[in-house]
Design a protein around this motif. Structure first.
Motif, short mmCIF file in Angstrom:
data_model
loop_
_atom_site.label_atom_id
_atom_site.label_comp_id
_atom_site.label_asym_id
_atom_site.label_seq_id
_atom_site.Cartn_x
_atom_site.Cartn_y
_atom_site.Cartn_z
N CYS A 161 53.93 33.39 49.11
CA CYS A 161 52.96 34.46 49.33
C CYS A 161 53.39 35.74 48.63
CB CYS A 161 52.79 34.72 50.82
SG CYS A 161 51.92 33.42 51.71
N VAL A 162 54.67 36.07 48.70
CA VAL A 162 55.15 37.30 48.05
C VAL A 162 54.99 37.20 46.54
CG1 VAL A 162 57.19 38.72 47.61
CG2 VAL A 162 56.68 37.94 49.93
N LEU A 163 55.32 36.05 45.96
CA LEU A 163 55.16 35.88 44.53
C LEU A 163 53.69 36.03 44.13
CD1 LEU A 163 57.56 32.87 43.83
CD2 LEU A 163 57.93 35.26 43.25
N ALA A 164 52.78 35.49 44.93
CA ALA A 164 51.36 35.62 44.63
C ALA A 164 50.90 37.07 44.74
CB ALA A 164 50.55 34.74 45.58
N LEU A 165 51.40 37.78 45.74
CA LEU A 165 51.00 39.16 45.94
C LEU A 165 51.47 40.07 44.82
CD1 LEU A 165 51.62 39.46 49.79
CD2 LEU A 165 49.41 39.65 48.66
N VAL A 166 52.72 39.88 44.38
CA VAL A 166 53.26 40.78 43.35
C VAL A 166 52.79 40.39 41.95
CG1 VAL A 166 55.31 41.24 44.74
CG2 VAL A 166 55.40 39.43 43.02
N ALA A 167 52.27 39.18 41.77
CA ALA A 167 51.75 38.80 40.46
C ALA A 167 50.50 39.60 40.11
CB ALA A 167 51.44 37.31 40.42
N ARG A 225 50.29 48.25 43.38
CA ARG A 225 51.25 48.33 44.48
C ARG A 225 50.70 47.66 45.73
NH1 ARG A 225 53.01 54.24 46.34
NH2 ARG A 225 50.80 54.24 46.94
N THR A 226 51.57 46.99 46.45
CA THR A 226 51.19 46.38 47.72
C THR A 226 52.31 46.55 48.73
OG1 THR A 226 50.62 44.34 48.86
CG2 THR A 226 51.98 44.12 46.91
N TRP A 227 51.94 46.97 49.92
CA TRP A 227 52.91 47.10 51.01
C TRP A 227 52.79 45.94 51.99
CZ3 TRP A 227 56.91 50.44 51.54
CH2 TRP A 227 56.95 51.53 50.66
N HIS A 228 51.95 44.97 51.69
CA HIS A 228 51.78 43.84 52.61
C HIS A 228 53.10 43.12 52.90
CE1 HIS A 228 47.48 44.11 52.96
NE2 HIS A 228 47.30 44.01 51.66
N ARG A 232 44.22 40.80 48.39
CA ARG A 232 44.66 41.02 47.01
C ARG A 232 43.90 40.13 46.04
NH1 ARG A 232 47.76 44.93 45.00
NH2 ARG A 232 49.22 43.55 43.94
N GLY A 233 42.81 39.54 46.50
CA GLY A 233 42.00 38.71 45.62
C GLY A 233 42.43 37.27 45.54
N VAL A 234 43.40 36.86 46.37
CA VAL A 234 43.91 35.49 46.35
C VAL A 234 43.38 34.78 47.60
CG1 VAL A 234 45.94 34.02 46.12
CG2 VAL A 234 45.97 36.34 45.19
N THR A 235 42.14 34.39 47.55
CA THR A 235 41.54 33.72 48.70
C THR A 235 41.91 32.23 48.71
OG1 THR A 235 39.53 33.30 47.43
CG2 THR A 235 39.60 35.30 48.77
N PHE A 236 41.88 31.65 49.88
CA PHE A 236 42.12 30.22 50.03
C PHE A 236 41.50 29.80 51.36
CE2 PHE A 236 45.55 32.33 52.17
CZ PHE A 236 45.79 31.58 53.31
N ASP A 237 41.31 28.52 51.50
CA ASP A 237 40.69 27.98 52.71
C ASP A 237 41.80 27.71 53.73
OD1 ASP A 237 39.39 26.50 54.71
OD2 ASP A 237 37.93 25.73 53.26
N ALA A 238 41.91 28.58 54.72
CA ALA A 238 42.98 28.46 55.70
C ALA A 238 42.87 27.17 56.50
CB ALA A 238 42.97 29.66 56.64
N ARG A 239 41.64 26.73 56.76
CA ARG A 239 41.47 25.50 57.53
C ARG A 239 41.96 24.27 56.76
NH1 ARG A 239 35.24 26.17 58.98
NH2 ARG A 239 35.34 26.78 56.78
N VAL A 240 41.71 24.28 55.44
CA VAL A 240 42.18 23.17 54.61
C VAL A 240 43.70 23.15 54.58
CG1 VAL A 240 42.27 22.26 52.25
CG2 VAL A 240 40.10 23.07 53.20
#
Length: 534
Positions: A379-385, A389-392, A442-450
């Motif tokens: 998740c961190v790699l996806a966020l910083v890519a 700036r992100t404080w998540h 951050r624009g990285v959506t995914f299907d949480a249920r899947v």
């Protein structure tokens, strides 16, 4: 389907080829990492044999906190997230990143030298803050001063690793832990009679220097010699605004270790060492899963730079699925065979049966947080890519740290060191859930249920396979002789049964990653033959 950046989504066949390439690259780097992990095991076995779990080893483990903090901050985590995208973006624009390479070097060295000197100067109050109940603070202070050199060496190693990864050269970067552990082992074997556990602290510094030495030939060949300049690249300043919150995340994420050392120092002598030995065993299966995450970072950065967010989201989701598939059976193995594994690895010399029982019990509980750990990394790699700036990650790390500290304080009086392990597992799981929730922002959506359904299938396959493996291990125990040979036989029988059973049940439960893994294994001999002919 069209991405938000106007780039068409590649066909499914290209995705399958990319998956195989991802698994193959991860396998190569993971194999080298596994060799380094094997040497790390030998290092831990040597420390356990010569020094056991004592006041001396507790003191050394507190000093070990320095390189343990430096590694994620300066090599695998924050540094990689700062430099790999920086180099990758310039490479995509200009076909080279030598301007950034030279502009980063001077300020990086200046900061590293300053941090190294400061850590050595404040060693005494640092030890008091990390482990107030330590039985042997003098040894810890001396060890911290020597271990401070790892800040400089790890930082330079991270610079070399980032440049090689930007060139998609992963093997040499993955070999650094082999060099690191060779340096530590050499110092222990040469100096343990004269310097005791302090020889291991000397080995930390020597091993850090070896990390740099092993990468220099590949760096010169694939990247070139940098031309240092006092003008850092403008994009570096922009990316530092993203680096600062990531650095806070890294320190906050590692705060779980600080909690472990602090609370462990208030328990009986040897507790810190038991926790450390269990952690080192538990981290072994993380290497391949973490390598999968790291080999995707340059691709994630390029896709983000191109605005190809549909492809980026697809790659993140497939990476989350793959690391889940890899790490869940490892957790099942530790729960089923953790005590036997610790006995086989450590119970000799100064490490006795009581140490085995304590470490094995911690390992079983600690392993429940392995999936959370690898999901945090992905998740961190996806966020910083994604530029900006992100404080998540920092907020998630603080939340996880608060959970860890609260549970550790509440559970330790009743459960001792196992309460600390439970706090670690639950804290990192909460952190992972918080980061997964932040990805869509951050624009990285995914299907949480899947993804949840995928985890459930992997868990069902792993639990079923582990139950079968435990039964096979029990049967094997009845036929095998006692002692080390019997322990090895039980672990081998159980491990093979769990692995084969997991793949079989994963296929029955229609987990796609099992089919991809089998395809890679089937093609491996022909791929190796083609490489040999070249």
């Amino acid at each position: 389907m069209t991405s938000s950046g106007g780039v068409s989504d590649p066909p499914s066949r290209s995705k399958r080829l990319q998956d195989r390439g991802l698994i193959g690259a991860a396998g190569l780097a993971g194999g080298l990492s596994a060799l380094g992990a094997g040497l790390g095991f030998l290092r831990d076995l040597t420390i356990a044999r010569y020094f056991g779990a004592s006041a001396d080893t507790d003191a050394f483990v507190v000093a070990w906190t320095i390189p343990e903090t430096a590694a994620p901050l300066l090599m695998e985590g924050a540094m990689a997230a700062l430099l790999v995208p920086l180099f990758s973006h310039e490479l995509a624009r200009k076909g080279t990143f030598k301007d950034s390479l030279g502009g980063v070097l001077v300020p990086l060295v200046a900061v590293l030298v300053g941090l190294t000197a400061l850590t050595a100067l404040i060693a005494a109050p640092l030890v008091g803050a990390l482990a107030p109940g330590l039985a042997d603070p003098r040894t810890a202070i001396m060890s911290v001063r020597v271990a401070a050199l790892t800040i400089l060496f790890f930082g330079l190693s991270g610079y070399l690793m980032a440049s090689l990864r930007a060139r998609n050269v992963f093997g040499w970067a993955a070999s650094v832990y082999m060099a690191y552990n060779v340096g530590i082992l050499a110092m222990i074997l040469l100096l343990h009679r004269s310097y005791g556990v302090f020889s291991a602290a000397i080995g930390l510094a020597v091993g850090g220097g070896c990390m740099i030495a092993i990468q220099i030939p590949a760096f010169v060949r694939y990247v070139g010699v940098p031309r240092p300049t006092l003008r850092p690249p403008s994009e570096l300043v922009e990316r530092l605004s993203a680096f600062v919150p990531l650095a806070f995340y890294t320190v906050g994420r590692h705060g779980q270790v600080y909690v472990e050392r602090f609370v462990g120092s208030l328990l009986p002598v040897g507790t810190i060492s038991h926790l450390n030995y269990a952690t080192k065993v538990g981290q072994i299966p993380m290497l391949l899963a973490f390598t999968v995450a790291m080999v995707t970072l340059p691709t994630l950065s390029r896709l983000a730079a191109e605005g190809a967010y549909d492809r980026l989201r697809s790659l993140v989701e497939r990476t989350l699925r793959l690391v889940t598939f890899l790490i869940v059976p490892a957790t099942a193995f530790f729960v089923a065979f953790g005590a036997q594994l610790v006995a086989l690895l450590f119970e000799r010399g100064a490490f006795n049966a009581a140490d085995t029982a304590a470490t094995g019990g911690i390992l079983r509980i600690y392993s429940l947080g392995l999936l959370g750990q690898i999901l945090v990394n992905v998740c961190v790699l996806a966020l910083v890519a994604v530029p900006g700036r992100t404080w998540h990650p920092a907020r998630a790390a603080i939340l996880g740290l608060l959970v860890t500290a609260g549970i550790a304080v509440g559970a330790t009086p009743a459960f001792g060191a196992r309460g600390i392990a439970l706090a670690n597992a639950l804290g990192v799981t909460v952190m992972a859930l918080a980061l997964l929730k932040s990805l869509p922002g951050r624009g990285v959506t995914f299907d949480a249920r899947v993804l949840a359904a995928h985890f459930a299938r992997c868990a069902a396959a792993a639990v079923t396979a582990a139950g079968l493996a435990y039964s096979v291990g029990g049967v094997a125990h009845g036929f095998l002789p006692g002692g080390r040979l019997g322990e090895i036989g039980v672990l081998v029988a159980g491990g093979i049964t769990l692995t084969l059973g997991y793949v079989l049940f994963a296929r029955l439960f229609r987990i796609a990653e099992a089919a991809q893994l089998l395809l890679v294994l089937r093609k491996l001999p022909s791929d190796l033959e083609r490489r040999r002919r070249r």
